[in-house]
Design a protein around this motif. Structure first.
Motif, PDB file in Angstrom:
ATOM      1  N   VAL A  99      -0.958   6.625  -4.623  1.00 35.17           N
ATOM      2  CA  VAL A  99      -2.316   7.395  -3.325  1.00 35.17           C
ATOM      3  C   VAL A  99      -3.070   6.176  -3.289  1.00 35.17           C
ATOM      4  O   VAL A  99      -4.102   5.795  -3.655  1.00 35.17           O
ATOM      5  CB  VAL A  99      -2.594   8.518  -3.400  1.00 35.17           C
ATOM      6  N   LEU A 100      -3.057   5.373  -1.644  1.00 34.90           N
ATOM      7  CA  LEU A 100      -3.707   4.581  -0.968  1.00 34.90           C
ATOM      8  C   LEU A 100      -4.647   5.481  -0.437  1.00 34.90           C
ATOM      9  O   LEU A 100      -4.445   6.270   0.307  1.00 34.90           O
ATOM     10  CB  LEU A 100      -2.428   3.790   0.031  1.00 34.90           C
ATOM     11  N   TRP A 101      -5.662   4.548  -0.707  1.00 36.94           N
ATOM     12  CA  TRP A 101      -6.827   5.011  -0.140  1.00 36.94           C
ATOM     13  C   TRP A 101      -7.369   4.392   1.717  1.00 36.94           C
ATOM     14  O   TRP A 101      -7.263   3.064   0.818  1.00 36.94           O
ATOM     15  CB  TRP A 101      -8.307   5.781  -0.621  1.00 36.94           C
ATOM     16  N   PRO A 102      -8.097   4.803   1.839  1.00 39.17           N
ATOM     17  CA  PRO A 102      -8.618   3.798   3.307  1.00 39.17           C
ATOM     18  C   PRO A 102      -9.856   3.098   2.717  1.00 39.17           C
ATOM     19  O   PRO A 102     -10.224   3.939   1.733  1.00 39.17           O
ATOM     20  CB  PRO A 102      -8.953   5.019   4.280  1.00 39.17           C
ATOM     21  N   ASN A 103      -9.947   2.208   3.212  1.00 36.71           N
ATOM     22  CA  ASN A 103     -11.300   1.139   2.501  1.00 36.71           C
ATOM     23  C   ASN A 103     -10.893   0.373   1.530  1.00 36.71           C
ATOM     24  O   ASN A 103     -12.050  -0.202   0.997  1.00 36.71           O
ATOM     25  CB  ASN A 103     -12.670   1.695   2.524  1.00 36.71           C
ATOM     26  N   LEU A 104      -9.918   0.818   1.264  1.00 39.02           N
ATOM     27  CA  LEU A 104      -9.582  -0.290  -0.434  1.00 39.02           C
ATOM     28  C   LEU A 104      -8.077  -1.336   0.149  1.00 39.02           C
ATOM     29  O   LEU A 104      -7.559  -0.725   1.222  1.00 39.02           O
ATOM     30  CB  LEU A 104      -9.512   0.874  -0.679  1.00 39.02           C
ATOM     31  N   PRO A 105      -8.440  -1.838  -0.775  1.00 39.27           N
ATOM     32  CA  PRO A 105      -7.270  -3.535  -0.565  1.00 39.27           C
ATOM     33  C   PRO A 105      -5.781  -2.688  -0.490  1.00 39.27           C
ATOM     34  O   PRO A 105      -5.859  -1.745  -1.880  1.00 39.27           O
ATOM     35  CB  PRO A 105      -7.125  -4.354  -1.562  1.00 39.27           C
ATOM     36  N   GLY A 106      -4.871  -3.427  -0.868  1.00 37.79           N
ATOM     37  CA  GLY A 106      -3.275  -2.863  -0.862  1.00 37.79           C
ATOM     38  C   GLY A 106      -2.759  -2.252   0.142  1.00 37.79           C
ATOM     39  O   GLY A 106      -2.759  -1.802   0.880  1.00 37.79           O
ATOM     40  N   GLY A 107      -1.706  -2.228  -0.127  1.00 43.38           N
ATOM     41  CA  GLY A 107       0.081  -1.108   0.614  1.00 43.38           C
ATOM     42  C   GLY A 107       0.984  -1.902   0.194  1.00 43.38           C
ATOM     43  O   GLY A 107       1.380  -2.139  -0.776  1.00 43.38           O
ATOM     44  N   LEU A 108       1.842  -1.206   1.262  1.00 43.04           N
ATOM     45  CA  LEU A 108       3.435  -1.737   0.645  1.00 43.04           C
ATOM     46  C   LEU A 108       3.840  -3.097   1.248  1.00 43.04           C
ATOM     47  O   LEU A 108       3.369  -3.470   2.153  1.00 43.04           O
ATOM     48  CB  LEU A 108       3.892  -0.533   1.574  1.00 43.04           C
ATOM     49  N   PRO A 109       3.776  -3.638   0.259  1.00 45.32           N
ATOM     50  CA  PRO A 109       4.029  -5.351   0.190  1.00 45.32           C
ATOM     51  C   PRO A 109       5.285  -5.751   1.637  1.00 45.32           C
ATOM     52  O   PRO A 109       6.197  -4.986   1.542  1.00 45.32           O
ATOM     53  CB  PRO A 109       4.611  -5.354  -1.136  1.00 45.32           C
ATOM     54  N   THR A 110       4.547  -6.543   2.387  1.00 42.34           N
ATOM     55  CA  THR A 110       5.846  -6.519   3.240  1.00 42.34           C
ATOM     56  C   THR A 110       7.039  -7.872   2.750  1.00 42.34           C
ATOM     57  O   THR A 110       7.255  -7.345   3.181  1.00 42.34           O
ATOM     58  CB  THR A 110       4.944  -7.819   4.227  1.00 42.34           C
ATOM     59  N   GLU A 111       6.941  -8.319   1.662  1.00 43.41           N
ATOM     60  CA  GLU A 111       8.234  -8.667   0.702  1.00 43.41           C
ATOM     61  C   GLU A 111       9.486  -7.682   1.106  1.00 43.41           C
ATOM     62  O   GLU A 111      10.413  -7.848   1.054  1.00 43.41           O
ATOM     63  CB  GLU A 111       7.982  -9.049  -0.206  1.00 43.41           C
ATOM     64  N   GLU A 112       8.710  -5.995   0.610  1.00 48.19           N
ATOM     65  CA  GLU A 112       9.830  -4.872   0.805  1.00 48.19           C
ATOM     66  C   GLU A 112      10.588  -4.882   2.091  1.00 48.19           C
ATOM     67  O   GLU A 112       9.864  -4.302   3.181  1.00 48.19           O
ATOM     68  CB  GLU A 112       9.533  -3.743   0.657  1.00 48.19           C
ATOM     69  N   LEU A 113      11.776  -4.755   2.525  1.00 44.59           N
ATOM     70  CA  LEU A 113      12.451  -4.685   3.106  1.00 44.59           C
ATOM     71  C   LEU A 113      12.247  -3.056   3.767  1.00 44.59           C
ATOM     72  O   LEU A 113      12.947  -1.907   3.253  1.00 44.59           O
ATOM     73  CB  LEU A 113      13.654  -5.190   3.258  1.00 44.59           C
ATOM     74  N   THR A 114      11.757  -2.551   5.507  1.00 43.27           N
ATOM     75  CA  THR A 114      12.034  -1.370   4.921  1.00 43.27           C
ATOM     76  C   THR A 114      12.728  -0.502   5.834  1.00 43.27           C
ATOM     77  O   THR A 114      13.993  -1.211   6.474  1.00 43.27           O
ATOM     78  CB  THR A 114      10.591  -0.839   6.265  1.00 43.27           C
ATOM     79  N   ILE A 115      13.643   0.084   6.087  1.00 42.37           N
ATOM     80  CA  ILE A 115      14.282   0.587   7.022  1.00 42.37           C
ATOM     81  C   ILE A 115      14.143   0.514   8.368  1.00 42.37           C
ATOM     82  O   ILE A 115      15.347   0.067   9.486  1.00 42.37           O
ATOM     83  CB  ILE A 115      14.868   2.290   7.449  1.00 42.37           C
ATOM     84  N   ALA A 116      13.069   0.199   9.113  1.00 43.62           N
ATOM     85  CA  ALA A 116      12.831  -0.093  10.328  1.00 43.62           C
ATOM     86  C   ALA A 116      13.181  -1.941  10.274  1.00 43.62           C
ATOM     87  O   ALA A 116      13.751  -2.466  11.539  1.00 43.62           O
ATOM     88  CB  ALA A 116      11.227  -0.330  11.168  1.00 43.62           C
ATOM     89  N   ASP A 117      12.293  -2.082   9.105  1.00 44.44           N
ATOM     90  CA  ASP A 117      12.952  -4.097   9.176  1.00 44.44           C
ATOM     91  C   ASP A 117      14.613  -4.202   8.986  1.00 44.44           C
ATOM     92  O   ASP A 117      15.100  -4.945   9.968  1.00 44.44           O
ATOM     93  CB  ASP A 117      12.611  -4.778   7.706  1.00 44.44           C
TER      94      ASP A 117
END
Length: 458
Positions: A99-117
């Motif tokens: 689980v990703l918490w606010p105020n902390l670094p990190g997220g889904l890597p933008t290198e990953e292709l999403t359905i929207a991409d």
């Protein structure tokens, strides 16, 4: 006179067909609508057996489309389950195992292709409305992951504001809050912002209005893009706790506040389906309804029910990851279909790629094209050969292959035949040592491959 009428009829019919063909060609690719609820239990829909919660719109959706009885989220918690849905792969593979918490670094890597991409390459309009929870810094937000627009809470509704977030000049402050109090690092659980694009427009948001406002935004997006293909990802913040329902729905369910919340989500689903039908888009739109994981195990009535399944959110028992799933597409999905084959949220990206002639990501994708199952064809699950895997954070705890499920944790080895024991009440590990050995080998081999592929995110 009759000849004139006949000629007029033929001309009218020809023009009607020509108009229909023009409209079909203009928007020949199907629209995609995914509605994703938060912590909704397997049983918490009428057609899945809820005794007290009324969901007439979802029930009708199942009557007109298909109900999946063995459909899985790829994680028993929020962020990983969302990463899996949008990328078509297990969360650990795409670098979001926790689980990703606010105020902390990190997220889904933008290198990953999403359905929207992926759909942007096919000129789709794309919108993310509701809970994001894949990184609250601007570089990880929906507008950096293929979505044209975003409106919602960037994480769970029990969390706190990111003090360095962008704030709109027209922000509405409520409950005595100011820009100075927003900027303080003090944790205020449950006081969360409403964000539009990448700016906070309300703090704290009035959560009793969320489902209604999300729905309004979703309908606006559909109407604005009715002439062109669109992808709507509506991720409700509810029924994650704290629970909120609007005045119109509060106190109306026999299941208490939790039931009120689900019945308001059902109303929302009804408005979306009603709008698609009124705009004559229902014959060109795939609509999917499901949940991110199982329900909380709460004793105050604010958690849902996964019965007859065992377990809850945070667990790799069926109740933690098997979720309700209903899909509808008039004329493409046979009405009143029930599918008991294994399928998962990771299968949505490959399926949508197939339906839209989109290129799949170059990297490994764990999901499979399940369009034959959605179309009502009597096909075996594409996961029948390779199995479906259950992760708790980065730890692989279980695998399902056919009717057999092996769960291996610190508490020991468990083996269940889900066809005969969906509640996972009878451990058959000692009676079937060869099956245990075979499934352990499958888990070890997959885990080793996954960790090798995931080295780029270590």
């Amino acid at each position: 006179m009759q000849r004139i009428k006949l000629v007029a009829f033929i001309i009218t019919a020809f023009l009607s067909c020509k108009t229909a063909l023009i409209a079909q060609n203009k928007n020949s690719k199907p629209n995609i609508v995914i509605v994703f609820t938060d912590d909704q239990g397997y049983q918490d829909v009428g057609v899945f057996g809820s005794p007290l919660i009324k969901t007439p719109n979802l029930d009708k959706m199942a009557e007109k489309g298909i109900k999946f009885t063995d459909f899985y989220s790829a994680s028993p918690v929020c962020s990983p389950s969302r990463a899996a849905l949008l990328t078509g792969s297990y969360p650990t593979r795409v670098g979001v195992p926790v689980v990703l918490w606010p105020n902390l670094p990190g997220g889904l890597p933008t290198e990953e292709l999403t359905i929207a991409d992926m759909l942007k390459t096919q000129n789709y309009a794309t919108a993310c409305i509701g809970k994001w929870h894949l990184g609250d810094k601007e570089e990880y937000m929906p507008t950096a992951q293929g979505f044209d627009m975003y409106y919602g809470i960037p994480y769970s509704n029990d969390m706190s504001v990111y003090p360095k977030a962008k704030v709109s000049e027209k922000v509405l402050f409520r409950e005595g809050m100011t820009i100075d109090s927003l900027r303080q690092k003090k944790w205020r659980g449950g006081l969360v912002p409403l964000t539009e694009q990448n700016e906070i427009i309300e703090y704290p948001v009035d959560q009793s209005t969320l489902t209604q406002r999300y729905t309004k935004k979703a309908l606006e997006f559909i109407n604005e893009n009715k002439e062109d293909p669109f992808f709507l990802y509506l991720a409700h913040s509810m029924p994650h706790v704290p629970l909120y329902a609007s005045a119109e729905f509060k106190g109306k369910s026999k299941r208490g506040l939790y039931g009120d919340v689900i019945q308001e989500i059902d109303w929302s689903m009804g408005k979306i389906l009603e709008t698609l039908e009124a705009l004559k888009l229902d014959e060109n739109t795939l609509v999917i309804f499901t949940s991110d994981n199982g329900p909380w195990n709460l004793k105050n009535g604010h958690g849902g029910s996964a019965l007859p399944l065992r377990g809850y959110k945070f667990q790799t028992y069926e109740g933690g990851m098997r979720v309700p799933m209903i899909a509808q597409w008039k004329g493409a999905i046979p009405a009143g279909t029930v599918c008991s084959e294994v399928a998962s949220t990771i299968d949505l990206l490959p399926t949508i790629a197939h339906l839209t002639n989109s290129d799949m990501p170059e990297e490994i994708v764990d999901g499979k094209n399940i369009w034959p199952l959605l179309a009502g064809k009597k096909k075996a699950s594409p996961h029948k050969k390779d199995g479906f895997f259950y992760f708790k954070e980065s730890t692989l705890e279980a695998v399902r292959k056919g009717d057999w499920k092996l769960r291996w944790t610190e508490e020991g080895i468990e083996l269940y035949n889900l066809a005969e024991d969906v509640s996972e009440s009878q451990n058959l590990a000692e009676a079937h040592p060869k099956i245990v050995q075979k499934l352990i080998k499958m888990m070890d081999e997959f885990d080793a491959e996954l960790k090798t592929d995931n080295m780029r995110y270590q």
